[in-house]
Design a protein around this motif. Structure first.
Motif, PDB file in Angstrom:
ATOM      1  N   UNK A  70       0.370  -1.088  -0.062  1.00  0.00           N
ATOM      2  CA  UNK A  70       0.231  -0.046  -0.078  1.00  0.00           C
ATOM      3  C   UNK A  70       0.520   0.903  -0.395  1.00  0.00           C
ATOM      4  N   UNK A  71       0.211   2.503   0.189  1.00  0.00           N
ATOM      5  CA  UNK A  71       0.598   3.483   0.020  1.00  0.00           C
ATOM      6  C   UNK A  71      -0.234   4.819   1.253  1.00  0.00           C
ATOM      7  N   UNK A  72       0.471   5.216   1.466  1.00  0.00           N
ATOM      8  CA  UNK A  72      -0.419   6.021   2.473  1.00  0.00           C
ATOM      9  C   UNK A  72      -0.179   7.960   2.357  1.00  0.00           C
ATOM     10  N   UNK A  73      -0.600   8.388   1.744  1.00  0.00           N
ATOM     11  CA  UNK A  73      -0.624   9.785   1.418  1.00  0.00           C
ATOM     12  C   UNK A  73      -1.121  10.904   2.366  1.00  0.00           C
ATOM     13  N   UNK A  74       0.210  11.729   2.980  1.00  0.00           N
ATOM     14  CA  UNK A  74      -1.224  12.333   4.431  1.00  0.00           C
ATOM     15  C   UNK A  74       0.313  14.013   3.884  1.00  0.00           C
ATOM     16  N   UNK A  75       0.360  14.556   4.993  1.00  0.00           N
ATOM     17  CA  UNK A  75       0.473  16.005   5.447  1.00  0.00           C
ATOM     18  C   UNK A  75       0.257  16.722   6.717  1.00  0.00           C
ATOM     19  N   UNK A  76       1.441  17.111   7.417  1.00  0.00           N
ATOM     20  CA  UNK A  76       1.096  17.518   8.960  1.00  0.00           C
ATOM     21  C   UNK A  76      -0.247  18.277   8.987  1.00  0.00           C
ATOM     22  N   UNK A  77      -0.548  19.064   9.960  1.00  0.00           N
ATOM     23  CA  UNK A  77      -1.983  19.896  10.001  1.00  0.00           C
ATOM     24  C   UNK A  77      -0.955  21.123  10.710  1.00  0.00           C
ATOM     25  N   UNK A  78      -1.115  22.040   9.344  1.00  0.00           N
ATOM     26  CA  UNK A  78       0.415  22.754   9.888  1.00  0.00           C
ATOM     27  C   UNK A  78      -0.213  23.910  10.813  1.00  0.00           C
ATOM     28  N   UNK A  79      -2.074  24.404  10.614  1.00  0.00           N
ATOM     29  CA  UNK A  79      -2.086  24.811  11.626  1.00  0.00           C
ATOM     30  C   UNK A  79      -1.863  24.112  13.080  1.00  0.00           C
ATOM     31  N   UNK A  80      -1.717  23.317  13.873  1.00  0.00           N
ATOM     32  CA  UNK A  80      -1.283  23.143  14.775  1.00  0.00           C
ATOM     33  C   UNK A  80       0.344  21.830  14.990  1.00  0.00           C
ATOM     34  N   UNK A  81       1.351  22.206  14.471  1.00  0.00           N
ATOM     35  CA  UNK A  81       2.321  22.316  13.959  1.00  0.00           C
ATOM     36  C   UNK A  81       3.036  22.696  15.576  1.00  0.00           C
ATOM     37  N   UNK A  82       2.500  22.951  16.266  1.00  0.00           N
ATOM     38  CA  UNK A  82       3.278  23.179  17.635  1.00  0.00           C
ATOM     39  C   UNK A  82       2.323  22.149  18.229  1.00  0.00           C
ATOM     40  N   UNK A  83       1.448  22.145  18.575  1.00  0.00           N
ATOM     41  CA  UNK A  83       0.827  20.467  19.312  1.00  0.00           C
ATOM     42  C   UNK A  83       1.678  19.047  18.928  1.00  0.00           C
ATOM     43  N   UNK A  84       2.129  19.495  17.186  1.00  0.00           N
ATOM     44  CA  UNK A  84       2.198  17.841  16.638  1.00  0.00           C
ATOM     45  C   UNK A  84       3.546  17.881  17.294  1.00  0.00           C
ATOM     46  N   UNK A  85       4.282  18.530  17.272  1.00  0.00           N
ATOM     47  CA  UNK A  85       5.767  18.964  18.004  1.00  0.00           C
ATOM     48  C   UNK A  85       6.186  18.280  19.118  1.00  0.00           C
ATOM     49  N   UNK A  86       5.323  19.041  20.108  1.00  0.00           N
ATOM     50  CA  UNK A  86       5.569  18.971  21.368  1.00  0.00           C
ATOM     51  C   UNK A  86       4.509  17.257  21.584  1.00  0.00           C
ATOM     52  N   UNK A  87       3.663  16.880  21.480  1.00  0.00           N
ATOM     53  CA  UNK A  87       2.465  15.805  21.424  1.00  0.00           C
ATOM     54  C   UNK A  87       3.426  14.673  20.293  1.00  0.00           C
ATOM     55  N   UNK A  88       3.753  14.339  19.698  1.00  0.00           N
ATOM     56  CA  UNK A  88       4.408  13.635  18.609  1.00  0.00           C
ATOM     57  C   UNK A  88       5.398  13.983  18.273  1.00  0.00           C
ATOM     58  N   UNK A  89       6.317  14.951  18.351  1.00  0.00           N
ATOM     59  CA  UNK A  89       7.804  15.259  17.812  1.00  0.00           C
ATOM     60  C   UNK A  89       8.170  14.530  16.347  1.00  0.00           C
ATOM     61  N   UNK A  90       9.029  14.703  15.602  1.00  0.00           N
ATOM     62  CA  UNK A  90       9.565  15.003  14.053  1.00  0.00           C
ATOM     63  C   UNK A  90       9.357  13.462  14.038  1.00  0.00           C
ATOM     64  N   UNK A  91       9.195  11.921  14.756  1.00  0.00           N
ATOM     65  CA  UNK A  91       9.195  11.218  13.887  1.00  0.00           C
ATOM     66  C   UNK A  91       7.416  10.735  14.189  1.00  0.00           C
ATOM     67  N   UNK A  92       6.749  11.567  13.849  1.00  0.00           N
ATOM     68  CA  UNK A  92       5.435  11.276  14.294  1.00  0.00           C
ATOM     69  C   UNK A  92       4.737  10.358  13.234  1.00  0.00           C
ATOM     70  N   UNK A  93       5.349  10.546  12.196  1.00  0.00           N
ATOM     71  CA  UNK A  93       5.059   9.275  10.965  1.00  0.00           C
ATOM     72  C   UNK A  93       5.045   7.829  11.058  1.00  0.00           C
ATOM     73  N   UNK A  94       6.565   7.501  12.267  1.00  0.00           N
ATOM     74  CA  UNK A  94       6.631   6.141  12.952  1.00  0.00           C
ATOM     75  C   UNK A  94       5.200   5.954  13.787  1.00  0.00           C
ATOM     76  N   UNK A  95       5.340   6.854  14.651  1.00  0.00           N
ATOM     77  CA  UNK A  95       4.743   6.706  16.198  1.00  0.00           C
ATOM     78  C   UNK A  95       3.290   6.793  15.756  1.00  0.00           C
ATOM     79  N   UNK A  96       2.813   7.711  14.564  1.00  0.00           N
ATOM     80  CA  UNK A  96       1.227   7.322  15.107  1.00  0.00           C
ATOM     81  C   UNK A  96       0.700   6.822  13.526  1.00  0.00           C
ATOM     82  N   UNK A  97       1.139   7.671  12.476  1.00  0.00           N
ATOM     83  CA  UNK A  97       0.759   7.236  11.200  1.00  0.00           C
ATOM     84  C   UNK A  97       0.577   5.810  10.609  1.00  0.00           C
ATOM     85  N   UNK A  98       2.141   5.817  10.818  1.00  0.00           N
ATOM     86  CA  UNK A  98       2.389   4.250  10.221  1.00  0.00           C
ATOM     87  C   UNK A  98       1.280   2.744  11.270  1.00  0.00           C
TER      88      UNK A  98
END
Length: 271
Positions: A93-121
């Motif tokens: 399969x292929x997964x197409x995605x992007x970070x929510x730019x309006x909540x980039x600070x929250x994404x960084x604080x809660x998930x970090x730069x490795x959000x792909x491996x930690x959350x999406x996959x």
């Protein structure tokens, strides 16, 4: 004159420090990217602060920026899952995605730069296991692939929608079955196709036979009606009419009026 070198060295050091500070303060964000500002002397990244947009920015030299790509991204996923009857299936399969730019600070604080491996996959794999477990290998291989793809997308979206990740789509590129199962399914599909073709030919032949029967029945009905409507008088009149037309022909002949059966004329000779 001896004091000049002593004065010049501190000035040179100050200039060098100023150049370094300006270099560290100048930040350029590329197109298709955004960044969060990490305040070293503060509390790190402020979740409520808007992300730095593409372009040139000046920041305090002791702070730093953390860059995120905000364009649509795609990551391949190969997953091993079980079908409804416990058969091991491999999904490509292929997964197409992007970070929510309006909540980039929250994404960084809660998930970090490795959000792909930690959350999406993990979310995609969990959804794939749940969805594929409802279907048989035959459905996965043929008729239900689009439905399975949509279900995996919807279930993954529910998991990540409050995780500051925008999921665009999940694409199933290939379904890999054990060779023996794949061959059995292909044989069955071929037999079904041949059966459908035979039924089509049978229905076509039946329709053609029905058409011929209807046409024949129509002709028979027409002849019966015509036969019922013909009387001896009508036949005699028709015979006389035909004889008169023949007598008008340039060929020489002898016509005996009223000498044939039922009083019809007789034509003799065609010289």
């Amino acid at each position: 004159m001896d004091k000049l070198p002593k004065i010049g060295i501190p000035v040179l050091i100050i200039i060098i420090i100023a150049i370094i500070a300006i270099a560290k303060s100048a930040v350029t964000i590329d197109a298709g990217h955004a960044a969060v500002l990490y305040k070293t002397l503060g509390n790190g990244v402020d979740s409520e602060e808007a992300a730095l947009q593409p372009g040139f920015h000046l920041i305090a030299p002791w702070n730093r920026v953390i860059d995120y790509e905000t364009r649509l991204q795609e990551v391949p996923e190969t997953m091993s899952v079980l079908s409804s009857n416990g058969l091991d299936i491999e999904l490509d399969a292929s997964v197409q995605y992007m970070p929510d730019i309006n909540n980039l600070g929250r994404l960084h604080n809660e998930k970090g730069e490795s959000y792909l491996k930690r959350v999406l996959q993990p979310a995609v794999r969990s959804a794939a296991r749940s969805v594929v477990g409802r279907y048989t290998p035959e459905q996965l291989y043929s008729s239900k692939r689009d439905a399975i793809q949509n279900e995996i997308f919807e279930e993954t979206k529910k998991i990540v929608e409050d995780q500051y990740i925008i999921l665009e789509r999940v694409l199933i590129r290939d379904v890999k079955l054990p060779p023996t199962i794949k061959q059995a399914i292909e044989r069955k599909l071929k037999q079904e196709q041949e059966s459908l073709e035979y039924e089509f030919r049978l229905v076509t032949a039946q329709k053609e036979a029905e058409k011929v029967r209807i046409e024949a029945q129509g002709k028979a009905d027409a002849n019966r009606i015509l036969s019922a409507s013909l009387t001896d008088k009508i036949l005699q009149d028709k015979g006389i009419e035909a004889t008169l037309k023949m007598s008008e022909s340039p060929n020489s002949k002898v016509i005996v009026i009223g000498s044939g059966d039922s009083g019809l004329p007789i034509i003799l000779g065609n010289q």
